[in-house]
Write a protein that holds these residues in place. Structure first.
Motif, PDB file in Angstrom:
ATOM      1  N   LYS A  66     -68.378  46.453   7.511  1.00  0.00           N
ATOM      2  CA  LYS A  66     -69.656  47.163   7.540  1.00  0.00           C
ATOM      3  C   LYS A  66     -70.708  46.435   8.358  1.00  0.00           C
ATOM      4  CE  LYS A  66     -71.554  45.572   3.092  1.00  0.00           C
ATOM      5  NZ  LYS A  66     -72.070  46.052   1.819  1.00  0.00           N
ATOM      6  N   GLN A  67     -70.505  45.126   8.611  1.00  0.00           N
ATOM      7  CA  GLN A  67     -71.501  44.391   9.388  1.00  0.00           C
ATOM      8  C   GLN A  67     -70.876  43.150   9.993  1.00  0.00           C
ATOM      9  OE1 GLN A  67     -73.728  41.412   8.300  1.00  0.00           O
ATOM     10  NE2 GLN A  67     -75.055  41.631  10.058  1.00  0.00           N
ATOM     11  N   ASP A  80     -66.208  46.116   3.908  1.00  0.00           N
ATOM     12  CA  ASP A  80     -66.721  47.210   3.087  1.00  0.00           C
ATOM     13  C   ASP A  80     -66.730  46.881   1.602  1.00  0.00           C
ATOM     14  OD1 ASP A  80     -67.359  48.849   5.187  1.00  0.00           O
ATOM     15  OD2 ASP A  80     -65.656  50.204   4.942  1.00  0.00           O
ATOM     16  N   GLY A  82     -67.802  44.219   0.323  1.00  0.00           N
ATOM     17  CA  GLY A  82     -68.919  43.317   0.046  1.00  0.00           C
ATOM     18  C   GLY A  82     -68.589  41.843   0.177  1.00  0.00           C
ATOM     19  N   ASP A 114     -70.835  40.812  -3.188  1.00  0.00           N
ATOM     20  CA  ASP A 114     -72.076  41.585  -3.219  1.00  0.00           C
ATOM     21  C   ASP A 114     -73.001  41.254  -2.044  1.00  0.00           C
ATOM     22  OD1 ASP A 114     -72.581  39.024  -4.168  1.00  0.00           O
ATOM     23  OD2 ASP A 114     -73.950  39.662  -5.746  1.00  0.00           O
ATOM     24  N   TRP A 115     -72.408  40.923  -0.886  1.00  0.00           N
ATOM     25  CA  TRP A 115     -73.204  40.624   0.306  1.00  0.00           C
ATOM     26  C   TRP A 115     -73.579  41.921   1.014  1.00  0.00           C
ATOM     27  CZ3 TRP A 115     -74.757  35.755   0.705  1.00  0.00           C
ATOM     28  CH2 TRP A 115     -74.010  34.757   0.075  1.00  0.00           C
ATOM     29  N   SER A 116     -74.796  41.983   1.549  1.00  0.00           N
ATOM     30  CA  SER A 116     -75.214  43.195   2.256  1.00  0.00           C
ATOM     31  C   SER A 116     -75.422  42.971   3.747  1.00  0.00           C
ATOM     32  CB  SER A 116     -76.489  43.781   1.636  1.00  0.00           C
ATOM     33  OG  SER A 116     -77.551  42.860   1.714  1.00  0.00           O
ATOM     34  N   GLU A 117     -75.859  41.787   4.180  1.00  0.00           N
ATOM     35  CA  GLU A 117     -75.997  41.522   5.610  1.00  0.00           C
ATOM     36  C   GLU A 117     -76.012  40.026   5.880  1.00  0.00           C
ATOM     37  OE1 GLU A 117     -80.441  41.761   7.073  1.00  0.00           O
ATOM     38  OE2 GLU A 117     -79.974  43.572   5.922  1.00  0.00           O
ATOM     39  N   LYS A 132     -77.847  39.155  -0.255  1.00  0.00           N
ATOM     40  CA  LYS A 132     -76.981  39.862  -1.200  1.00  0.00           C
ATOM     41  C   LYS A 132     -77.629  41.185  -1.608  1.00  0.00           C
ATOM     42  CE  LYS A 132     -74.362  36.134  -3.219  1.00  0.00           C
ATOM     43  NZ  LYS A 132     -73.828  35.614  -4.483  1.00  0.00           N
ATOM     44  N   LYS A 133     -76.851  42.026  -2.260  1.00  0.00           N
ATOM     45  CA  LYS A 133     -77.342  43.324  -2.714  1.00  0.00           C
ATOM     46  C   LYS A 133     -78.510  43.192  -3.688  1.00  0.00           C
ATOM     47  CE  LYS A 133     -72.967  45.648  -1.955  1.00  0.00           C
ATOM     48  NZ  LYS A 133     -71.764  46.217  -2.566  1.00  0.00           N
ATOM     49  N   ASP A 134     -78.585  42.059  -4.430  1.00  0.00           N
ATOM     50  CA  ASP A 134     -79.697  41.851  -5.354  1.00  0.00           C
ATOM     51  C   ASP A 134     -80.943  41.310  -4.636  1.00  0.00           C
ATOM     52  OD1 ASP A 134     -79.160  39.158  -4.846  1.00  0.00           O
ATOM     53  OD2 ASP A 134     -78.688  38.653  -6.916  1.00  0.00           O
ATOM     54  N   GLN A 166     -85.571  41.344   2.118  1.00  0.00           N
ATOM     55  CA  GLN A 166     -84.917  42.524   2.665  1.00  0.00           C
ATOM     56  C   GLN A 166     -84.352  42.295   4.060  1.00  0.00           C
ATOM     57  OE1 GLN A 166     -87.545  45.840   3.515  1.00  0.00           O
ATOM     58  NE2 GLN A 166     -89.329  44.482   3.526  1.00  0.00           N
TER      59      GLN A 166
END
Length: 183
Positions: A66-67, A80, A82, A114-117, A132-134, A166
């Motif tokens: 995803k990234q 995907d 995470g 739970d990583w987002s970017e 992370k997503k949190d 963010q």
């Protein structure tokens, strides 16, 4: 600069990240492709391959991404599911694996999913940061110039810097992050 000759036909591209001497991109099928210099294993290819003039599909068969962030001589990507994966130059522990030596094999950073970017500096940085997503911010690698803004020294594993972030961007010898409050 090495041109991307023979870029594979895909229905389209989701994202691209340009490092110092290499490029990685994710296609619409969520496959990861990298090309350019591989002198430190930053393409995820064996060190016996010094460069790839054409995009090479990277990662285990069937993996979906995803990234991706291409740095000066290392790369990190988030699948995907995470999980966070890094590979390439590791002289300042910028892969977050707990040791300092080049590592061309994609290796998961910790066990979290739970990583987002993730963001790496493409100039001269040996620092990596990810959110992370949190919305917690984690950084690792060189902290020689206070890039992590936490007063600690270099970190060989992903180390929490703070909460409520963010966005993050890593430069050559600095980094900046934007909190959800706008600070």
């Amino acid at each position: 600069m090495i041109p991307a000759e023979g870029v594979p036909a895909a229905s389209g591209w989701n994202s691209v990240s340009v490092g110092y001497e290499h490029t990685c991109a994710i296609d619409d099928l969520r496959r990861l492709w990298c090309w350019g210099s591989n002198t430190t294993g930053n393409l995820g290819l064996p060190l016996t391959t010094s460069e790839a003039r054409e995009p090479q599909q990277i990662g285990p068969t069937g993996s979906q991404w995803k990234q991706v962030s291409a740095g000066r001589a290392h790369t990190c990507g988030i699948q995907d599911d995470g999980t966070l994966w890094c590979w390439g130059k590791n002289s300042e522990a910028q892969l977050g694996l707990g040791f300092r030596s080049p590592h061309e094999a994609m290796t998961q950073v910790g066990t979290d999913d739970d990583w987002s970017e993730a963001h790496l500096g493409a100039d001269s940085s040996d620092t990596s940061c990810a959110i992370k997503k949190d919305l917690s911010l984690h950084c690792w690698g060189s902290n020689q110039f206070g890039q992590m803004a936490d007063g600690r020294g270099d970190q060989s594993i992903a180390t929490k810097v703070g909460d409520g972030y963010q966005r993050v961007s890593v430069g050559g010898e600095h980094s900046c992050a934007l909190k959800t409050s706008g600070e």
